[in-house]
Scaffold this motif. Structure first.
Motif, mmCIF file in Angstrom:
data_model
loop_
_atom_site.group_PDB
_atom_site.id
_atom_site.type_symbol
_atom_site.label_atom_id
_atom_site.label_comp_id
_atom_site.label_asym_id
_atom_site.label_seq_id
_atom_site.Cartn_x
_atom_site.Cartn_y
_atom_site.Cartn_z
ATOM 1 N N VAL A 151 -4.518 1.923 -1.985
ATOM 2 C CA VAL A 151 -4.708 0.483 -1.523
ATOM 3 C C VAL A 151 -3.989 -0.261 -2.935
ATOM 4 O O VAL A 151 -4.151 0.055 -3.962
ATOM 5 N N CYS A 152 -3.051 -1.146 -2.393
ATOM 6 C CA CYS A 152 -2.318 -1.995 -3.478
ATOM 7 C C CYS A 152 -3.230 -3.397 -3.683
ATOM 8 O O CYS A 152 -3.526 -4.074 -2.726
ATOM 9 N N ASP A 155 0.714 -1.214 -0.050
ATOM 10 C CA ASP A 155 0.056 -0.144 0.138
ATOM 11 C C ASP A 155 0.795 1.107 0.039
ATOM 12 O O ASP A 155 0.403 2.362 -0.518
ATOM 13 N N CYS A 206 -2.219 -0.473 -8.210
ATOM 14 C CA CYS A 206 -3.084 0.368 -7.234
ATOM 15 C C CYS A 206 -4.327 0.445 -7.702
ATOM 16 O O CYS A 206 -4.803 0.035 -8.624
#
Length: 424
Positions: A147-148, A128, A155
Motif C-alpha cells: 500500500v502506498c 500502490d 510505502c
C-alpha cells in the motif's frame, strides 16, 4: 695391521691440529682489520647486549582486566528531565575490557507492532504498484504491505510503529556530562616463565589513595582511575566532537619489566590512542563516521507489547594489555657471545680479500699464505728415498734461506717490504 689401527687411533685421540697463520705487517690492512673488529664489538655490546638485551630471556604475560565506570548524567529533552546512571549508559554492564559509554542518543518511545508509513527516502512511491507487497528494503524498517500512503508518498510497512527517525543527530550531544565520568581499571598479569605475578595496584596504591587520586601522566601516573574527558584529550580527540557521533579509543596498559632488578620496579604505563572518530578522517573512513548501535526496552501497556528504542552514540573503550618481561639467562648469553665471536671472522675475510686481490704485492702475499704441492715434489722425494714430510721440511728450509738472501737485496719483494717497514 693391528699396529696401524693403534697408530690411527692414537693420532686421532692424542693429536691436535691448528691452522697455519701468517703475520702480515701492513698498516692499511691492519687499520681495516681493527676498524671492522671495533665495529663488530660495538654492534655486540651496543645493539645485542644493551639495546636488544641479548643476555636475557623474555616472556609475555597472561592478563586479566576488570573495569568499572562511575558517574551520573542529566538530560532535559523537550521538558522531559532524566537522570542517567551506570546501568543506563554502559554497554555491556559486566565490566569487561571492551565496553561503550553512551554520550548521545535518539529515542523513539511507545513503539508497538502494526502498520505505518515508511520514512522519506526509504521506500518512496506514487501508487500502490510501486510497493511490492511482502518484500523488504535493506535500509527499511519492516515488510512492505503493498500500500502506498499518499500523504507521505511512502510505502506502508509492517513494523514497530512509529518507525525511528534518525536523520537529525542531537547537537550538542545530550550527555555532555559524560566528560566527568570516571573509569577504574584493575589489571593483573602473570609471567609464567618467571613465575611472577603483578597487579596495577602496585606498592603505595591502597584504598585510601584510590579514593582521592585521579590519573595524571605527570603527577599521578600510577593512579588507576581515569576521567573520561582526560582519556579523550590524551588520545588526541575533542570530547564534544567524538561525543556527538561516537568513536573508539584504545587504552594500552604497558608492562615492560626488567626482572633482574627489584620486582617493585615492574610497574604499568598507560598510553591512550584514538582508534577512530576523528573528524579529520577522509577517504573511505568517511563512509561510516563514528560508532553507534541500537537497543530496545520492552514492556506491556495493558495487554499490548510495546518498546522504547534507543539509537546509542558512544565512545567505545578497548583496554589492551601489552607485556614483555626479561631476565638474565645463561643460554641466550652464550648464544649471543658465540654469534658475536663468529662475526669477528668478517674482519679476516675482508682483510684476506684486500691482501690477495687488491694490494700491488698480492702475488707475494699469496705465496706466503698458501703452500702449493704437486706430483713432481712427490716424485723427487721418492727418488731421493725420503719421507714426504722430511722432503717438505728440507724444501721449506731452503726457501727460508732463499728469502733471507732476497731480504738483503733492496730490489726484491721481501727486501722492499722490510725497507718500507724500517722507513715507517
Amino acid at each position: 695391521m693391528k699396529s696401524q689401527i693403534s697408530s690411527a687411533l692414537s693420532d686421532f685421540f692424542f693429536e691436535y691440529e691448528t691452522p697455519r697463520q701468517v703475520l702480515v705487517r701492513n698498516r692499511r690492512v691492519g687499520v681495516v682489520c681493527r676498524l671492522i673488529q671495533l665495529g663488530v664489538l660495538a654492534y655486540i655490546i651496543g645493539w645485542v647486549f644493551i639495546y636488544e638485551k641479548g643476555y636475557q630471556s623474555s616472556d609475555t604475560a597472561v592478563s586479566s582486566v576488570f573495569s568499572k565506570m562511575k558517574g551520573v548524567g542529566y538530560t532535559n529533552v523537550n521538558g522531559a528531565e532524566r537522570v542517567w546512571d551506570v546501568a543506563d549508559y554502559v554497554f555491556p554492564p559486566q565490566g569487561d575490557s571492551s565496553f561503550v559509554v553512551m554520550t548521545n542518543y535518539i529515542i523513539t518511545e511507545g513503539q508497538k507492532m502494526g502498520t505505518c508509513p515508511e520514512l522519506q527516502g526509504k521506500a518512496n512511491c506514487t501508487k500502490d504498484a510501486d510497493c511490492e507487497g511482502g518484500s523488504f528494503k535493506r535500509t527499511g524498517h519492516g515488510q512492505l504491505t503493498g500500500v502506498c500512503v499518499p500523504a507521505n508518498k511512502t510505502c506502508e510497512v509492517l513494523a514497530w510503529c512509529p518507525v525511528e527517525n534518525d536523520h537529525n543527530i542531537p547537537d550538542p550531544p545530550l550527555l555532555m556530562s559524560a566528560e566527568n565520568y570516571t573509569l577504574f581499571i584493575k589489571n593483573s598479569v602473570t609471567f609464567p616463565l618467571f613465575q611472577v605475578t603483578r597487579s596495577n595496584l602496585v606498592e603505595g596504591i591502597d584504598s585510601s589513595y584510590i579514593r582521592k587520586c585521579l590519573h595524571d601522566p605527570e603527577k599521578a601516573p600510577l593512579c588507576p582511575i581515569f576521567k573520561l574527558g582526560d582519556i579523550v584529550k590524551l588520545s588526541g580527540f575533542n570530547f564534544e566532537t567524538i561525543a556527538k557521533e561516537g568513536g573508539a579509543i584504545g587504552i594500552v596498559v604497558d608492562w615492560t619489566c626488567n626482572l633482574d632488578v627489584d620486582i617493585k620496579h615492574c610497574k604499568p604505563k598507560y598510553n591512550f590512542h584514538g582508534l577512530y572518530g576523528n573528524p579529520g578522517e577522509t577517504d573511505k573512513a568517511r563512509a561510516s563516521v563514528g560508532y553507534n548501535f541500537r537497543y530496545a526496552k520492552h514492556y506491556l501497556d495493558g495487554s499490548v507489547q510495546k518498546r522504547t528504542l534507543l539509537k546509542v552514540f558512544g565512545i567505545r573503550i578497548d583496554i589492551i594489555v601489552q607485556s614483555l618481561a626479561r631476565k638474565f639467562d645463561i643460554i641466550p648469553t652464550l648464544t649471543a657471545i658465540g654469534s658475536g665471536v663468529g662475526i669477528f671472522g668478517v674482519a679476516t675475510v675482508v682483510c684476506d680479500l684486500v691482501l690477495l686481490y687488491l694490494l700491488p704485492k698480492r702475488e707475494f702475499y699469496k705465496n706466503m699464505k698458501f703452500k702449493y704441492t704437486d706430483t713432481q715434489a712427490q716424485h723427487d722425494s721418492e727418488s731421493l728415498g725420503l719421507d714426504t714430510s722430511v722432503y717438505y721440511t728440507l724444501e721449506a728450509n731452503a726457501r727460508q734461506a732463499q728469502d733471507t738472501d732476497r731480504s738483503n737485496d733492496p730490489d726484491s719483494e721481501a727486501g722492499s717490504s722490510e725497507t718500507e717497514a724500517s722507513k715507517k
